[in-house]
Motif scaffolding. Structure first.
Motif, PDB file in Angstrom:
ATOM      1  N   ILE A   4       0.812  -1.058  -0.016  1.00  0.00           N
ATOM      2  CA  ILE A   4       0.250  -0.008   0.015  1.00  0.00           C
ATOM      3  C   ILE A   4       0.740   1.136  -0.015  1.00  0.00           C
ATOM      4  O   ILE A   4       0.553   2.065  -0.945  1.00  0.00           O
ATOM      5  CB  ILE A   4      -0.825  -0.069   1.166  1.00  0.00           C
ATOM      6  N   ALA A   5       1.855   1.352   0.765  1.00  0.00           N
ATOM      7  CA  ALA A   5       2.768   2.609   0.925  1.00  0.00           C
ATOM      8  C   ALA A   5       3.992   2.560  -0.134  1.00  0.00           C
ATOM      9  O   ALA A   5       5.072   2.034   0.116  1.00  0.00           O
ATOM     10  CB  ALA A   5       3.536   2.704   2.283  1.00  0.00           C
ATOM     11  N   THR A   6       3.466   2.957  -1.454  1.00  0.00           N
ATOM     12  CA  THR A   6       4.288   2.748  -2.599  1.00  0.00           C
ATOM     13  C   THR A   6       5.292   4.021  -2.678  1.00  0.00           C
ATOM     14  O   THR A   6       6.182   3.862  -3.320  1.00  0.00           O
ATOM     15  CB  THR A   6       3.562   2.749  -3.561  1.00  0.00           C
ATOM     16  N   ARG A   7       4.641   4.882  -2.084  1.00  0.00           N
ATOM     17  CA  ARG A   7       5.384   6.346  -2.120  1.00  0.00           C
ATOM     18  C   ARG A   7       5.426   7.032  -3.718  1.00  0.00           C
ATOM     19  O   ARG A   7       6.047   7.997  -3.956  1.00  0.00           O
ATOM     20  CB  ARG A   7       6.918   6.240  -1.834  1.00  0.00           C
ATOM     21  N   THR A   8       5.021   6.113  -4.815  1.00  0.00           N
ATOM     22  CA  THR A   8       4.798   6.740  -5.984  1.00  0.00           C
ATOM     23  C   THR A   8       4.032   8.079  -6.158  1.00  0.00           C
ATOM     24  O   THR A   8       4.117   8.381  -7.239  1.00  0.00           O
ATOM     25  CB  THR A   8       4.317   5.678  -6.976  1.00  0.00           C
ATOM     26  N   GLY A   9       3.179   8.255  -5.414  1.00  0.00           N
ATOM     27  CA  GLY A   9       2.160   9.338  -5.431  1.00  0.00           C
ATOM     28  C   GLY A   9       2.737  10.553  -4.650  1.00  0.00           C
ATOM     29  O   GLY A   9       1.966  11.655  -4.497  1.00  0.00           O
ATOM     30  N   ASP A  10       3.881  10.529  -4.189  1.00  0.00           N
ATOM     31  CA  ASP A  10       4.668  11.590  -3.217  1.00  0.00           C
ATOM     32  C   ASP A  10       4.642  12.835  -4.271  1.00  0.00           C
ATOM     33  O   ASP A  10       4.767  13.905  -3.579  1.00  0.00           O
ATOM     34  CB  ASP A  10       5.883  11.083  -2.616  1.00  0.00           C
ATOM     35  N   ASP A  11       4.854  12.669  -5.612  1.00  0.00           N
ATOM     36  CA  ASP A  11       4.857  14.001  -6.483  1.00  0.00           C
ATOM     37  C   ASP A  11       3.661  14.589  -6.853  1.00  0.00           C
ATOM     38  O   ASP A  11       3.617  15.382  -7.738  1.00  0.00           O
ATOM     39  CB  ASP A  11       5.923  13.280  -7.499  1.00  0.00           C
ATOM     40  N   GLY A  12       2.502  14.148  -6.164  1.00  0.00           N
ATOM     41  CA  GLY A  12       1.094  14.695  -6.530  1.00  0.00           C
ATOM     42  C   GLY A  12       0.312  13.957  -7.708  1.00  0.00           C
ATOM     43  O   GLY A  12      -0.485  14.513  -8.224  1.00  0.00           O
ATOM     44  N   SER A  13       0.956  12.692  -8.118  1.00  0.00           N
ATOM     45  CA  SER A  13       0.458  11.920  -9.333  1.00  0.00           C
ATOM     46  C   SER A  13      -0.143  10.659  -8.732  1.00  0.00           C
ATOM     47  O   SER A  13       0.100  10.382  -7.722  1.00  0.00           O
ATOM     48  CB  SER A  13       1.529  11.561 -10.297  1.00  0.00           C
ATOM     49  N   THR A  14      -0.928   9.963  -9.571  1.00  0.00           N
ATOM     50  CA  THR A  14      -1.139   8.644  -9.239  1.00  0.00           C
ATOM     51  C   THR A  14      -1.361   7.697 -10.649  1.00  0.00           C
ATOM     52  O   THR A  14      -1.780   8.243 -11.520  1.00  0.00           O
ATOM     53  CB  THR A  14      -2.715   8.766  -8.448  1.00  0.00           C
ATOM     54  N   GLY A  15      -1.480   6.442 -10.229  1.00  0.00           N
ATOM     55  CA  GLY A  15      -1.493   5.574 -11.324  1.00  0.00           C
ATOM     56  C   GLY A  15      -3.137   5.293 -11.731  1.00  0.00           C
ATOM     57  O   GLY A  15      -3.744   5.116 -10.612  1.00  0.00           O
ATOM     58  N   LEU A  16      -3.305   5.419 -12.998  1.00  0.00           N
ATOM     59  CA  LEU A  16      -4.646   4.647 -13.530  1.00  0.00           C
ATOM     60  C   LEU A  16      -4.467   3.153 -13.619  1.00  0.00           C
ATOM     61  O   LEU A  16      -3.291   2.538 -13.910  1.00  0.00           O
ATOM     62  CB  LEU A  16      -4.969   5.405 -14.563  1.00  0.00           C
ATOM     63  N   GLY A  17      -5.784   2.352 -13.835  1.00  0.00           N
ATOM     64  CA  GLY A  17      -5.587   1.011 -13.990  1.00  0.00           C
ATOM     65  C   GLY A  17      -4.833   0.603 -15.482  1.00  0.00           C
ATOM     66  O   GLY A  17      -4.535  -0.543 -15.548  1.00  0.00           O
ATOM     67  N   ASP A  18      -4.691   1.471 -16.444  1.00  0.00           N
ATOM     68  CA  ASP A  18      -4.139   1.098 -17.551  1.00  0.00           C
ATOM     69  C   ASP A  18      -2.718   1.467 -17.337  1.00  0.00           C
ATOM     70  O   ASP A  18      -1.773   1.219 -18.665  1.00  0.00           O
ATOM     71  CB  ASP A  18      -4.593   1.895 -18.673  1.00  0.00           C
ATOM     72  N   GLY A  19      -1.832   2.006 -16.327  1.00  0.00           N
ATOM     73  CA  GLY A  19      -0.409   2.169 -16.311  1.00  0.00           C
ATOM     74  C   GLY A  19      -0.370   3.478 -16.206  1.00  0.00           C
ATOM     75  O   GLY A  19       1.012   3.849 -16.030  1.00  0.00           O
ATOM     76  N   SER A  20      -1.000   4.122 -16.782  1.00  0.00           N
ATOM     77  CA  SER A  20      -0.489   5.894 -17.045  1.00  0.00           C
ATOM     78  C   SER A  20      -0.699   6.494 -16.008  1.00  0.00           C
ATOM     79  O   SER A  20      -1.418   5.960 -14.786  1.00  0.00           O
ATOM     80  CB  SER A  20      -1.580   6.635 -18.038  1.00  0.00           C
TER      81      SER A  20
END
Length: 184
Positions: free
Chosen positions: A8-24
């Protein structure tokens, strides 16, 4: 449909972005994320309503709606992916007909309230309307929104209104009527 989350804590959203289900990746302020969040909040509010004592049939119907909303979240998370269909709308139409048949006609506007369960159903209604507005805005801005998804939210908000009235009667009360010109 995408990989299951194992961390759950991936830190990939720390820059204010998030991933969609298609990988974008998109900004967390993206309209698609706003709509997805509003649908998620609606599902959570229904979960809160389900913590209350409810008739068994209604409980089962609301749990089915929660599953539909999770599917709708999947639609919003993966552009071009569709799950909700006319059969989902027909089920909501059937519930509206079933529960409306038990109610007296409205002659005045009603205020949110009465019993706790009815008040919670009204909160679900207002969150549902917000989710609907978010999905409409997403459709106008980006396109590609499945029409039954938008229609589902419109019908569901109506159903939440009707259920609030039903739940007030279930609790032994009645609608809280708006009184024009009431002294404040």
């Amino acid at each position: 449909m995408g990989n299951r989350l194992s961390k759950i804590a991936t830190r990939t959203g720390d820059d204010g972005s998030t991933g969609l289900g298609d990988g974008s990746r998109v900004g967390k302020d993206n309209l698609r994320i706003q709509a997805l969040g509003d649908v998620d909040e609606l599902n959570s509010q229904l979960g809160l309503l389900l913590c209350e004592s409810l008739p068994t049939a209604l409980r089962e119907e609301l749990v089915s709606i929660q599953h539909d909303l999770f599917d709708l979240g999947g639609e919003l998370c993966i552009p071009g992916y569709t799950v909700l269909a006319d059969t989902h709308l027909a089920r909501l139409d059937g519930l509206l007909e079933k529960y409306n048949a038990t109610l007296p006609p409205l002659k005045e506007f009603i205020l949110p309230g009465g019993s706790r369960t009815a008040a919670l159903a009204h909160v679900c209604r207002t969150v549902c309307r917000r989710a609907e507005r978010s999905v409409v805005m997403l459709e106008k801005t980006e396109g590609g929104v499945n029409a039954p998804a938008r229609q589902y939210l419109n019908r569901l908000s109506d159903l939440c209104f009707v259920l609030a009235r039903v739940l007030n009667r279930e609790a032994g009360g009645q609608d809280v009527l708006w009184q024009k010109g009431r002294e404040r």
